[in-house]
Design an enzyme around this catalytic site. Structure first.
Site, PDB file in Angstrom:
ATOM      1  N   THR A 185       0.459  17.175  12.119  1.00 34.46           N
ATOM      2  CA  THR A 185       0.876  15.767  12.072  1.00 34.46           C
ATOM      3  C   THR A 185       2.208  15.650  12.808  1.00 34.46           C
ATOM      4  O   THR A 185       2.910  16.655  12.973  1.00 34.46           O
ATOM      5  CB  THR A 185       1.072  15.286  10.618  1.00 34.46           C
ATOM      6  OG1 THR A 185       2.099  16.100  10.028  1.00 34.46           O
ATOM      7  CG2 THR A 185      -0.189  15.410   9.796  1.00 34.46           C
ATOM      8  N   GLU A 331      -5.124  13.316  10.134  1.00 29.20           N
ATOM      9  CA  GLU A 331      -5.928  13.840   9.023  1.00 29.20           C
ATOM     10  C   GLU A 331      -7.366  13.331   9.041  1.00 29.20           C
ATOM     11  O   GLU A 331      -8.206  13.807   8.280  1.00 29.20           O
ATOM     12  CB  GLU A 331      -5.290  13.444   7.673  1.00 29.20           C
ATOM     13  CG  GLU A 331      -3.986  14.151   7.364  1.00 29.20           C
ATOM     14  CD  GLU A 331      -2.745  13.437   7.893  1.00 29.20           C
ATOM     15  OE1 GLU A 331      -2.887  12.665   8.854  1.00 29.20           O
ATOM     16  OE2 GLU A 331      -1.652  13.659   7.362  1.00 29.20           O
ATOM     17  N   LYS A 440      10.380  -4.567  -0.374  1.00 27.14           N
ATOM     18  CA  LYS A 440      10.216  -5.278  -1.645  1.00 27.14           C
ATOM     19  C   LYS A 440      11.463  -6.105  -1.892  1.00 27.14           C
ATOM     20  O   LYS A 440      12.509  -5.579  -2.236  1.00 27.14           O
ATOM     21  CB  LYS A 440       9.959  -4.299  -2.776  1.00 27.14           C
ATOM     22  CG  LYS A 440       9.390  -4.988  -3.997  1.00 27.14           C
ATOM     23  CD  LYS A 440       8.837  -4.004  -4.984  1.00 27.14           C
ATOM     24  CE  LYS A 440       7.922  -4.731  -5.965  1.00 27.14           C
ATOM     25  NZ  LYS A 440       7.378  -3.852  -6.966  1.00 27.14           N
ATOM     26  N   TRP A 445       6.450  -8.223  -2.248  1.00 27.71           N
ATOM     27  CA  TRP A 445       6.235  -7.357  -1.093  1.00 27.71           C
ATOM     28  C   TRP A 445       6.258  -8.156   0.199  1.00 27.71           C
ATOM     29  O   TRP A 445       5.702  -9.230   0.285  1.00 27.71           O
ATOM     30  CB  TRP A 445       4.878  -6.643  -1.193  1.00 27.71           C
ATOM     31  CG  TRP A 445       4.822  -5.649  -2.302  1.00 27.71           C
ATOM     32  CD1 TRP A 445       4.102  -5.744  -3.441  1.00 27.71           C
ATOM     33  CD2 TRP A 445       5.511  -4.384  -2.366  1.00 27.71           C
ATOM     34  NE1 TRP A 445       4.292  -4.632  -4.226  1.00 27.71           N
ATOM     35  CE2 TRP A 445       5.159  -3.781  -3.585  1.00 27.71           C
ATOM     36  CE3 TRP A 445       6.398  -3.724  -1.518  1.00 27.71           C
ATOM     37  CZ2 TRP A 445       5.647  -2.546  -3.976  1.00 27.71           C
ATOM     38  CZ3 TRP A 445       6.889  -2.493  -1.906  1.00 27.71           C
ATOM     39  CH2 TRP A 445       6.518  -1.914  -3.123  1.00 27.71           C
TER      40      TRP A 445
HETATM   41  P1  ADP Z   1       1.997  10.203  11.648  1.00 34.00           P
HETATM   42  O1  ADP Z   1       1.336  10.117  10.294  1.00 34.00           O
HETATM   43  O2  ADP Z   1       2.874  11.385  11.787  1.00 34.00           O
HETATM   44  O3  ADP Z   1       2.612   8.896  12.119  1.00 34.00           O
HETATM   45  P2  ADP Z   1      -0.589   9.862  12.850  1.00 34.00           P
HETATM   46  O4  ADP Z   1      -0.783   9.714  14.294  1.00 34.00           O
HETATM   47  O5  ADP Z   1      -1.548  10.651  12.101  1.00 34.00           O
HETATM   48  O6  ADP Z   1       0.832  10.470  12.698  1.00 34.00           O
HETATM   49  O7  ADP Z   1      -0.429   8.409  12.239  1.00 34.00           O
HETATM   50  C1  ADP Z   1      -1.321   7.814  11.372  1.00 34.00           C
HETATM   51  C2  ADP Z   1      -0.785   6.480  10.940  1.00 34.00           C
HETATM   52  O8  ADP Z   1      -0.641   5.586  12.045  1.00 34.00           O
HETATM   53  C3  ADP Z   1      -1.694   5.744   9.999  1.00 34.00           C
HETATM   54  O9  ADP Z   1      -1.557   6.214   8.682  1.00 34.00           O
HETATM   55  C4  ADP Z   1      -1.221   4.303  10.162  1.00 34.00           C
HETATM   56  O10 ADP Z   1      -0.057   4.061   9.392  1.00 34.00           O
HETATM   57  C5  ADP Z   1      -0.825   4.247  11.609  1.00 34.00           C
HETATM   58  N1  ADP Z   1      -1.896   3.615  12.391  1.00 34.00           N
HETATM   59  C6  ADP Z   1      -2.873   4.223  13.079  1.00 34.00           C
HETATM   60  N2  ADP Z   1      -3.662   3.318  13.692  1.00 34.00           N
HETATM   61  C7  ADP Z   1      -3.174   2.089  13.387  1.00 34.00           C
HETATM   62  C8  ADP Z   1      -3.542   0.750  13.718  1.00 34.00           C
HETATM   63  N3  ADP Z   1      -4.565   0.466  14.510  1.00 34.00           N
HETATM   64  N4  ADP Z   1      -2.791  -0.247  13.202  1.00 34.00           N
HETATM   65  C9  ADP Z   1      -1.730   0.005  12.412  1.00 34.00           C
HETATM   66  N5  ADP Z   1      -1.329   1.239  12.065  1.00 34.00           N
HETATM   67  C10 ADP Z   1      -2.043   2.282  12.550  1.00 34.00           C
END
Ligand code: ADP
Length: 542
Positions: A185, A331, A440, A445
């Site tokens: 990650t 993940e 918050k 929220w």
């Molecule tokens: P990291 O968790 O280190 O940022 P990732 O690339 O695995 O790396 O990121 C996943 C996260 O990116 C998701 O949990 C979400 O919060 C965000 N994300 C992914 N795609 C979208 C999307 N289309 N719109 C909004 N948020 C997104």
């Protein structure tokens, strides 16, 4: 009763063999950093994968289950590494070149890479940490001139390594549940954590993403892979292109908007992927310098952070190009949802349709989603009840590599995403925020994502990132950092408050604004809220 069907392994070798037998004539085109263009066929690539397999096993002594790292941009040899490494039963560990030196050192030692294949242009990043790497026996240089000098120990040149190898290699029998790839990650929430993909999950993810209701890729497409191969296997595109017979265009480090536009035009690319930051840059570059002819680009698939309504509208109105939103995580291999309209939406207004397309979308077949509220109950699918998004499926992580991180999983077998979302009656999921980014204020929220999307629809604003800051009365309140499209422009806080009041109620609207030159970004181009919070705490956000 067991079904009477062959136990046929779903492996990356199955993908490679299929791509070679049906689509050997299809092309892999790389635009290298020095401006040169390289083109070869799936069939040529296939032969080089076999040469690589011979070199890995015989010259470098790589065995089943060994880790082999790659530290490279998107290009032909990197695709060969994807197939060659996992093809012999080893694990292809793609290392994110944009992580900090400390994180890179950590993940190489943690994964125990035996060999690292590295682009010549990226060698300096590894030279700094080479003495600290405990398991690496060889570094193999890609695209390095013969007289290239480096302080890295035990180096070989990629072309020399495979040059005298046979292009015949008998793939070993591989269990489809064995590991094929490893990706960490990006560490936005602490040290990077390893996610170990299996052959089966890789195969199923690729076949599903290719289908019409999902990514919609076929043998009539030419696809630009902007998502780096060092980030979640380029969203599985090097696999799905071989299965769908789509030509693959690889930009290496040519990721500036102008360079991307040049490649789109030259290669007549009609589909592409990428994070919103890239597409925002391409959109503004096209606006500044409109192309003489309509681009061949029909659709771009976006994920990683939110594709805003305003960007979808802008691209479509100005250039007739369709943005398709997808959601996923390292993940989840990564793709979990996509937002496409269905016949049931035909009678909606254009604005209502775009509102649905700006959601993160419906789960792919093989993936299940649910929302769990603060009190631990599964939320109704009413499009309103917010809670944590949880996911399970054929390509969702079951546990982290070498880490007992139980808090990410529920007792009944779901993965907790850390995203706060809703799901509507038709199954469309919408991300409201990440748990740690929610604001918050006075017990209510506020979604930072919703505020950012609205602000970025303002004609003078290029980027907007909203974080929570402490407040005596409300505990927390939103602060918006604004990047203007044109640095000579001005916009007042009052103007923005007035602009937001069309969509938001008073308590949700930020009263605090800072005007900055650029929003800090993470290694994969997302707004780096951790960094913005740090700058704010240190009084440097002005
Ligand atoms: P990291 O968790 O280190 O940022 P990732 O690339 O695995 O790396 O990121 C996943 C996260 O990116 C998701 O949990 C979400 O919060 C965000 N994300 C992914 N795609 C979208 C999307 N289309 N719109 C909004 N948020 C997104």
């Amino acid at each position: 009763m067991k079904g009477l069907i062959m136990d046929y392994p779903l492996t990356t070798n199955t993908i490679l063999e299929y791509g070679n037998s049906v689509y050997h004539h299809k092309k892999i085109i790389t635009h290298l950093p020095d401006g040169t263009r390289h083109e070869y066929s799936f069939g040529d690539m296939y032969k080089r994968c076999k040469k690589l397999a011979n070199a890995l096993t015989q010259k470098l002594g790589i065995k089943n289950g060994d880790m082999v790292g790659t530290f490279a941009w998107n290009h032909g040899p990197h695709v060969e590494l994807y197939y060659g490494i996992s093809g012999i039963g080893a694990v292809c560990h793609t290392i994110n070149i944009r992580l900090s030196s400390h994180q890179i050192e950590y993940i190489i030692n943690n994964s125990e890479d035996k060999v690292i294949f590295v682009d010549a242009t990226l060698v300096p990043l590894l030279e700094k940490i080479a003495p600290l790497l405990e398991t690496v026996e060889h570094f193999v240089l890609i695209n390095a001139a013969q007289d290239f000098t480096t302080t890295l120990p035990n180096t070989l040149h990629y072309e020399d390594l495979i040059a005298d190898q046979s292009d015949h290699f008998e793939w070993p029998a591989i269990n489809e549940n064995d590991a094929s790839g490893l990706c960490y990650t990006s560490g936005t929430t602490g040290l990077p954590k390893g996610v170990l993909y299996s052959h089966r999950s890789t195969f199923l993810h690729a076949t599903t993403i290719m289908s019409p209701n999902a990514g919609n890729f076929s043998n009539r497409d030419t696809v630009l892979l902007i998502v780096p191969q060092f980030h979640v296997m380029a969203w599985g595109f090097p696999y799905l292109c071989l299965l769908s017979g789509s030509n693959m265009v690889l930009p290496s480090s040519n990721l500036q908007p102008e360079a991307i536009i040049k490649i789109l035009i030259e290669e007549k690319v009609n589909k592409a992927n990428g994070v919103p930051t890239i597409w925002l840059g391409v959109y503004h570059a096209l606006k500044m310098n409109p192309p003489k002819e309509k681009l061949a680009l029909e659709e771009y698939l976006v994920g990683g952070s939110a594709l805003t309504k305003s960007l979808i509208q802008g691209f479509e109105k100005d250039f007739g190009i369709k943005g398709v939103q997808a959601w996923g995580m390292t993940e989840t291999s990564p793709l979990g949802t996509v937002s496409r309209l269905q016949p049931l939406h035909d009678s909606l207004s254009e604005d209502e349709k775009i509102t649905i397309r700006a959601k993160q979308g419906t789960a792919f077949p093989g993936v299940e989603l649910r929302i769990v509220t603060d009190d631990g109950k599964v939320a109704p699918t009413d499009g309103k009840t917010m809670g944590e998004l949880q996911i399970k499926g054929a390509w969702t992580i079951s546990s982290y590599f070498k880490t007992n991180n139980h808090e990410s999983f529920t007792e009944d077998g779901w993965f907790k995403t850390g995203d706060v979302s809703t799901i509507d009656q038709d199954g469309y999921m919408e991300i409201k925020d990440r748990t740690k980014d929610l604001i918050k204020s006075g017990g209510e929220w506020i979604s930072s994502v919703a505020l950012e999307s609205a602000l970025m629809a303002h004609p003078k604003i290029k980027e907007a990132a909203v974080i929570a800051i402490p407040d005596e009365k409300w505990v927390e309140k939103p602060l918006a950092s604004i990047v203007l499209l044109n640095s000579d422009d001005t916009v007042s806080d009052e103007e923005l408050i007035d602009f937001l009041s069309r969509e938001f109620v008073k308590y949700q609207i930020p009263k605090d604004y800072v005007y900055i030159n650029e929003v800090p970004k993470t290694s994969v181009g997302k707004f780096d809220k951790k960094e913005i919070r740090r700058l704010f705490a240190e009084g440097k956000l002005t």
